[in-house]
Design a protein around this motif. Structure first.
Motif, PDB file in Angstrom:
ATOM      1  N   UNK A  41       1.084  -1.132  -0.329  1.00  0.00           N
ATOM      2  CA  UNK A  41       0.061  -0.002   0.037  1.00  0.00           C
ATOM      3  C   UNK A  41       0.742   1.442  -0.282  1.00  0.00           C
ATOM      4  N   UNK A  42       1.935   1.028   0.550  1.00  0.00           N
ATOM      5  CA  UNK A  42       3.399   2.149  -0.649  1.00  0.00           C
ATOM      6  C   UNK A  42       2.484   2.797  -1.160  1.00  0.00           C
ATOM      7  N   UNK A  43       2.809   4.629  -1.089  1.00  0.00           N
ATOM      8  CA  UNK A  43       2.451   5.397  -2.084  1.00  0.00           C
ATOM      9  C   UNK A  43       3.693   4.966  -3.721  1.00  0.00           C
ATOM     10  N   UNK A  44       5.101   4.695  -2.805  1.00  0.00           N
ATOM     11  CA  UNK A  44       5.177   4.720  -4.463  1.00  0.00           C
ATOM     12  C   UNK A  44       5.784   3.272  -5.246  1.00  0.00           C
ATOM     13  N   UNK A  45       4.420   2.043  -4.267  1.00  0.00           N
ATOM     14  CA  UNK A  45       4.578   0.334  -4.754  1.00  0.00           C
ATOM     15  C   UNK A  45       4.211   0.245  -6.146  1.00  0.00           C
ATOM     16  N   UNK A  46       5.193  -0.609  -6.351  1.00  0.00           N
ATOM     17  CA  UNK A  46       4.742  -0.616  -7.900  1.00  0.00           C
ATOM     18  C   UNK A  46       3.302  -1.537  -8.058  1.00  0.00           C
ATOM     19  N   UNK A  47       2.480  -1.641  -9.113  1.00  0.00           N
ATOM     20  CA  UNK A  47       1.425  -2.162  -9.272  1.00  0.00           C
ATOM     21  C   UNK A  47       0.843  -3.923  -8.887  1.00  0.00           C
ATOM     22  N   UNK A  48       0.151  -3.441  -8.085  1.00  0.00           N
ATOM     23  CA  UNK A  48       0.334  -5.443  -7.416  1.00  0.00           C
ATOM     24  C   UNK A  48      -1.237  -5.455  -7.855  1.00  0.00           C
ATOM     25  N   UNK A  49      -1.132  -6.524  -7.101  1.00  0.00           N
ATOM     26  CA  UNK A  49      -2.630  -7.735  -6.914  1.00  0.00           C
ATOM     27  C   UNK A  49      -3.749  -6.821  -5.744  1.00  0.00           C
ATOM     28  N   UNK A  50      -3.202  -6.197  -4.980  1.00  0.00           N
ATOM     29  CA  UNK A  50      -3.698  -6.056  -3.653  1.00  0.00           C
ATOM     30  C   UNK A  50      -4.466  -3.519  -4.220  1.00  0.00           C
ATOM     31  N   UNK A  51      -3.497  -3.190  -5.701  1.00  0.00           N
ATOM     32  CA  UNK A  51      -3.748  -2.248  -6.175  1.00  0.00           C
ATOM     33  C   UNK A  51      -5.342  -1.478  -6.292  1.00  0.00           C
TER      34      UNK A  51
END
Ligand SMILES: N[C@@H](CCC(=O)N[C@@H](CS)C(=O)NCC(=O)O)C(=O)O
Length: 217
Positions: A41-51
């Motif tokens: 959930x971090x702001x700079x996180x890559x697009x992920x299955x929880x996004x």
């Protein structure tokens, strides 16, 4: 334009391999599994299955998913059946009979085989979740499926439908490869070993695996 969502170290390998077999122009968005990230959930996180942006495409939060014009699909093996039928050619069913057989083998792979082959991959030698008992149970449970597939391959001239490589072989191969850590299963069923080797010698599979190997560098 076809868009495939998912990193290749996932079941998105199945759809990427098929898209290459079909010679499709496609874009792949490398959505990563949330569990691979320390803070999905971090702001700079890559697009992920929880996004949230990905959940809008697949509310199940699983890769792969695809969009193809106004069609949005999840479930890797169903996506592959759809793409093969949409684009036709030798990988696709030639008639309703072949369609039935390809659907049968695909559902068999998903329901009767993957629940046993996956633990061999996840808990086998060299994994962080090594579990000898789980692997032994899985090997025991999947033996019958190896025998069924070997008999079908012997009868079908090395393929399960139509005497040629089809989406049914591809879908099965992606499920049976999870068991490759257990050489005894393949030694006991040489027809399955030969078939999987032939599937994995295909240029489209090798190209997908080469890209997959570079993925997290
Ligand atoms: N039955 C689904 C399973 C999809 C699935 O479980 N994908 C895994 C990666 S191989 C995933 O997205 N995991 C994400 C997570 O657990 O957050 C299919 O075949 O597409």
């Amino acid at each position: 334009m076809l868009t495939i969502y998912g990193v290749l170290r996932s079941r998105a390998s199945r759809t990427d391999w098929l898209a290459r077999e079909l010679g499709l122009a496609y874009e792949r968005v490398p959505v990563i599994q949330a569990y691979r990230l320390s803070d999905p959930d971090a702001p700079d996180t890559p697009l992920n299955t929880a996004s949230p942006a990905f959940r809008a495409i697949n509310p199940n939060g699983r890769i792969p998913a695809v969009t193809d014009g106004d069609v949005t699909l999840c479930e890797s093996l169903a996506i592959n059946l759809y793409l093969a039928k949409r684009h036709g050619g030798p990988l696709a069913p030639a008639d309703l009979r072949e369609d039935g057989l390809m659907t049968m083998w695909t559902l068999w792979a998903a329901t009767e085989c993957e629940p046993h082959t996956l633990p061999i991959l996840l808990h086998g030698e060299g994994t962080s979740a090594r579990d000898r008992a789980a692997v032994a149970d899985a090997v025991e449970a999947v033996g019958g499926a190896f025998a069924v597939l070997a008999a079908a391959l012997d009868e079908g001239g090395g393929h399960v439908v139509g005497g040629r490589f089809t989406v049914a072989d591809l879908n099965l191969a992606e499920v049976f490869r999870y068991a490759q850590g257990q050489a005894s299963l393949f030694a006991g069923h040489p027809a399955v070993a030969r078939w999987l080797d032939a599937c994995q010698a295909r240029p489209a599979f090798r190209a997908m695996m080469a890209e997959r190997a570079r993925e997290f560098d």
